[in-house]
Design a protein around this motif. Structure first.
Motif, PDB file in Angstrom:
ATOM      1  N   LEU A  42       0.818  -1.213   0.000  1.00 16.98           N
ATOM      2  CA  LEU A  42       0.000   0.000   0.000  1.00 16.98           C
ATOM      3  C   LEU A  42       0.855   1.267   0.000  1.00 16.98           C
ATOM      4  O   LEU A  42       0.378   2.333  -0.368  1.00 16.98           O
ATOM      5  CB  LEU A  42      -0.943   0.008   1.202  1.00 16.98           C
ATOM      6  CG  LEU A  42      -2.100  -0.978   1.153  1.00 16.98           C
ATOM      7  CD1 LEU A  42      -2.906  -0.913   2.441  1.00 16.98           C
ATOM      8  CD2 LEU A  42      -2.982  -0.735  -0.036  1.00 16.98           C
ATOM      9  N   LEU A  43       2.112   1.144   0.396  1.00 18.49           N
ATOM     10  CA  LEU A  43       3.008   2.308   0.355  1.00 18.49           C
ATOM     11  C   LEU A  43       3.281   2.761  -1.069  1.00 18.49           C
ATOM     12  O   LEU A  43       3.754   3.878  -1.288  1.00 18.49           O
ATOM     13  CB  LEU A  43       4.311   1.995   1.081  1.00 18.49           C
ATOM     14  CG  LEU A  43       4.183   1.846   2.590  1.00 18.49           C
ATOM     15  CD1 LEU A  43       5.502   1.410   3.192  1.00 18.49           C
ATOM     16  CD2 LEU A  43       3.728   3.149   3.215  1.00 18.49           C
ATOM     17  N   LEU A  44       2.945   1.916  -2.043  1.00 21.56           N
ATOM     18  CA  LEU A  44       3.089   2.322  -3.439  1.00 21.56           C
ATOM     19  C   LEU A  44       2.160   3.485  -3.775  1.00 21.56           C
ATOM     20  O   LEU A  44       2.351   4.154  -4.786  1.00 21.56           O
ATOM     21  CB  LEU A  44       2.824   1.135  -4.367  1.00 21.56           C
ATOM     22  CG  LEU A  44       3.880   0.036  -4.348  1.00 21.56           C
ATOM     23  CD1 LEU A  44       3.433  -1.127  -5.214  1.00 21.56           C
ATOM     24  CD2 LEU A  44       5.222   0.553  -4.794  1.00 21.56           C
ATOM     25  N   ILE A  45       1.165   3.721  -2.928  1.00 25.18           N
ATOM     26  CA  ILE A  45       0.291   4.883  -3.112  1.00 25.18           C
ATOM     27  C   ILE A  45       1.108   6.168  -3.052  1.00 25.18           C
ATOM     28  O   ILE A  45       0.793   7.147  -3.726  1.00 25.18           O
ATOM     29  CB  ILE A  45      -0.833   4.887  -2.054  1.00 25.18           C
ATOM     30  CG1 ILE A  45      -1.803   3.748  -2.336  1.00 25.18           C
ATOM     31  CG2 ILE A  45      -1.570   6.219  -2.005  1.00 25.18           C
ATOM     32  CD1 ILE A  45      -2.865   3.562  -1.279  1.00 25.18           C
ATOM     33  N   TYR A  46       2.168   6.168  -2.267  1.00 24.76           N
ATOM     34  CA  TYR A  46       3.066   7.325  -2.208  1.00 24.76           C
ATOM     35  C   TYR A  46       4.110   7.289  -3.326  1.00 24.76           C
ATOM     36  O   TYR A  46       4.423   8.296  -3.939  1.00 24.76           O
ATOM     37  CB  TYR A  46       3.823   7.371  -0.874  1.00 24.76           C
ATOM     38  CG  TYR A  46       2.987   7.786   0.302  1.00 24.76           C
ATOM     39  CD1 TYR A  46       2.549   9.086   0.440  1.00 24.76           C
ATOM     40  CD2 TYR A  46       2.654   6.871   1.291  1.00 24.76           C
ATOM     41  CE1 TYR A  46       1.796   9.475   1.525  1.00 24.76           C
ATOM     42  CE2 TYR A  46       1.901   7.252   2.386  1.00 24.76           C
ATOM     43  CZ  TYR A  46       1.481   8.549   2.495  1.00 24.76           C
ATOM     44  OH  TYR A  46       0.723   8.919   3.577  1.00 24.76           O
ATOM     45  N   ILE A  47       4.669   6.129  -3.573  1.00 27.37           N
ATOM     46  CA  ILE A  47       5.845   6.009  -4.438  1.00 27.37           C
ATOM     47  C   ILE A  47       5.515   6.220  -5.913  1.00 27.37           C
ATOM     48  O   ILE A  47       6.212   6.965  -6.608  1.00 27.37           O
ATOM     49  CB  ILE A  47       6.520   4.641  -4.209  1.00 27.37           C
ATOM     50  CG1 ILE A  47       7.033   4.575  -2.769  1.00 27.37           C
ATOM     51  CG2 ILE A  47       7.648   4.409  -5.193  1.00 27.37           C
ATOM     52  CD1 ILE A  47       7.488   3.209  -2.326  1.00 27.37           C
ATOM     53  N   ILE A  48       4.466   5.571  -6.408  1.00 24.86           N
ATOM     54  CA  ILE A  48       4.159   5.641  -7.841  1.00 24.86           C
ATOM     55  C   ILE A  48       3.841   7.066  -8.302  1.00 24.86           C
ATOM     56  O   ILE A  48       4.383   7.512  -9.321  1.00 24.86           O
ATOM     57  CB  ILE A  48       3.052   4.639  -8.202  1.00 24.86           C
ATOM     58  CG1 ILE A  48       3.607   3.224  -8.070  1.00 24.86           C
ATOM     59  CG2 ILE A  48       2.512   4.884  -9.603  1.00 24.86           C
ATOM     60  CD1 ILE A  48       2.597   2.128  -8.276  1.00 24.86           C
ATOM     61  N   PRO A  49       2.985   7.831  -7.607  1.00 24.21           N
ATOM     62  CA  PRO A  49       2.755   9.210  -8.069  1.00 24.21           C
ATOM     63  C   PRO A  49       4.009  10.084  -8.017  1.00 24.21           C
ATOM     64  O   PRO A  49       4.210  10.934  -8.887  1.00 24.21           O
ATOM     65  CB  PRO A  49       1.689   9.745  -7.113  1.00 24.21           C
ATOM     66  CG  PRO A  49       0.978   8.543  -6.642  1.00 24.21           C
ATOM     67  CD  PRO A  49       2.036   7.483  -6.550  1.00 24.21           C
ATOM     68  N   MET A  50       4.872   9.879  -7.028  1.00 24.66           N
ATOM     69  CA  MET A  50       6.102  10.664  -6.952  1.00 24.66           C
ATOM     70  C   MET A  50       7.011  10.358  -8.134  1.00 24.66           C
ATOM     71  O   MET A  50       7.611  11.273  -8.718  1.00 24.66           O
ATOM     72  CB  MET A  50       6.826  10.389  -5.641  1.00 24.66           C
ATOM     73  CG  MET A  50       6.226  11.103  -4.460  1.00 24.66           C
ATOM     74  SD  MET A  50       7.306  10.977  -3.051  1.00 24.66           S
ATOM     75  CE  MET A  50       6.336   9.950  -1.989  1.00 24.66           C
ATOM     76  N   ILE A  51       7.103   9.087  -8.498  1.00 24.23           N
ATOM     77  CA  ILE A  51       7.920   8.711  -9.657  1.00 24.23           C
ATOM     78  C   ILE A  51       7.323   9.296 -10.930  1.00 24.23           C
ATOM     79  O   ILE A  51       8.048   9.813 -11.793  1.00 24.23           O
ATOM     80  CB  ILE A  51       8.057   7.177  -9.744  1.00 24.23           C
ATOM     81  CG1 ILE A  51       8.930   6.676  -8.601  1.00 24.23           C
ATOM     82  CG2 ILE A  51       8.631   6.754 -11.081  1.00 24.23           C
ATOM     83  CD1 ILE A  51       8.997   5.164  -8.487  1.00 24.23           C
ATOM     84  N   ALA A  52       6.003   9.241 -11.048  1.00 22.57           N
ATOM     85  CA  ALA A  52       5.345   9.780 -12.239  1.00 22.57           C
ATOM     86  C   ALA A  52       5.588  11.286 -12.379  1.00 22.57           C
ATOM     87  O   ALA A  52       5.874  11.782 -13.473  1.00 22.57           O
ATOM     88  CB  ALA A  52       3.853   9.485 -12.190  1.00 22.57           C
ATOM     89  N   VAL A  53       5.495  12.008 -11.276  1.00 18.00           N
ATOM     90  CA  VAL A  53       5.740  13.461 -11.319  1.00 18.00           C
ATOM     91  C   VAL A  53       7.202  13.739 -11.647  1.00 18.00           C
ATOM     92  O   VAL A  53       7.506  14.633 -12.451  1.00 18.00           O
ATOM     93  CB  VAL A  53       5.330  14.114  -9.983  1.00 18.00           C
ATOM     94  CG1 VAL A  53       5.843  15.539  -9.879  1.00 18.00           C
ATOM     95  CG2 VAL A  53       3.827  14.072  -9.824  1.00 18.00           C
ATOM     96  N   ALA A  54       8.121  12.987 -11.076  1.00 14.46           N
ATOM     97  CA  ALA A  54       9.546  13.199 -11.342  1.00 14.46           C
ATOM     98  C   ALA A  54       9.883  12.908 -12.805  1.00 14.46           C
ATOM     99  O   ALA A  54      10.615  13.668 -13.449  1.00 14.46           O
ATOM    100  CB  ALA A  54      10.381  12.325 -10.427  1.00 14.46           C
ATOM    101  N   VAL A  55       9.341  11.827 -13.346  1.00  7.79           N
ATOM    102  CA  VAL A  55       9.602  11.500 -14.754  1.00  7.79           C
ATOM    103  C   VAL A  55       8.982  12.549 -15.661  1.00  7.79           C
ATOM    104  O   VAL A  55       9.607  12.976 -16.649  1.00  7.79           O
ATOM    105  CB  VAL A  55       9.058  10.079 -15.070  1.00  7.79           C
ATOM    106  CG1 VAL A  55       9.011   9.818 -16.563  1.00  7.79           C
ATOM    107  CG2 VAL A  55       9.904   9.035 -14.368  1.00  7.79           C
ATOM    108  N   THR A  56       7.780  12.987 -15.353  1.00  4.72           N
ATOM    109  CA  THR A  56       7.121  14.017 -16.159  1.00  4.72           C
ATOM    110  C   THR A  56       7.939  15.308 -16.129  1.00  4.72           C
ATOM    111  O   THR A  56       8.156  15.944 -17.183  1.00  4.72           O
ATOM    112  CB  THR A  56       5.699  14.274 -15.653  1.00  4.72           C
ATOM    113  OG1 THR A  56       4.961  13.065 -15.701  1.00  4.72           O
ATOM    114  CG2 THR A  56       5.014  15.330 -16.493  1.00  4.72           C
ATOM    115  N   ALA A  57       8.396  15.725 -14.969  1.00  2.00           N
ATOM    116  CA  ALA A  57       9.211  16.942 -14.858  1.00  2.00           C
ATOM    117  C   ALA A  57      10.517  16.794 -15.636  1.00  2.00           C
ATOM    118  O   ALA A  57      10.953  17.738 -16.314  1.00  2.00           O
ATOM    119  CB  ALA A  57       9.489  17.258 -13.394  1.00  2.00           C
TER     120      ALA A  57
END
Length: 92
Positions: free
Chosen positions: A71-86
């Motif tokens: 369930l901690l992936l709820i934090y990790i996946i959006p952060m990775i997505a924002v970092a890759v997008t940036a």
């Protein structure tokens, strides 16, 4: 720069709310599953103490399970997505 910090704080609060809600929902599903398993496996003469012990042991097993940690992936996946997008936006 102020907008970045505001967005980060709001994003963290939204992700925290999502984590709490999904975690509570998963715990309730696990508890309901344990109650159903006990009711199906045990005959009519079972006492309430054995049922509560069975559920408590099952919930203790759930607390250390991989499913709860995922369930901690709820934090990790959006952060990775924002970092890759940036990164991609700034690269172009």
């Amino acid at each position: 720069m102020y907008g970045f910090f505001t967005g980060t704080i709001v994003g963290f609060l939204v992700l925290s709310l999502a984590y709490v809600l999904v975690s509570a929902y998963e715990r309730s599903l696990k508890r309901q599953s344990l109650e159903s398993d006990f009711d199906a496996a045990v005959t009519e003469g079972a006492d309430v103490d054995s049922r509560s012990v069975f559920i408590a042991e099952g919930m203790a097993d759930y607390d250390v399970s991989l499913k709860k940690r995922l369930l901690l992936l709820i934090y990790i996946i959006p952060m990775i997505a924002v970092a890759v997008t940036a990164y991609v936006v700034n690269l172009l």
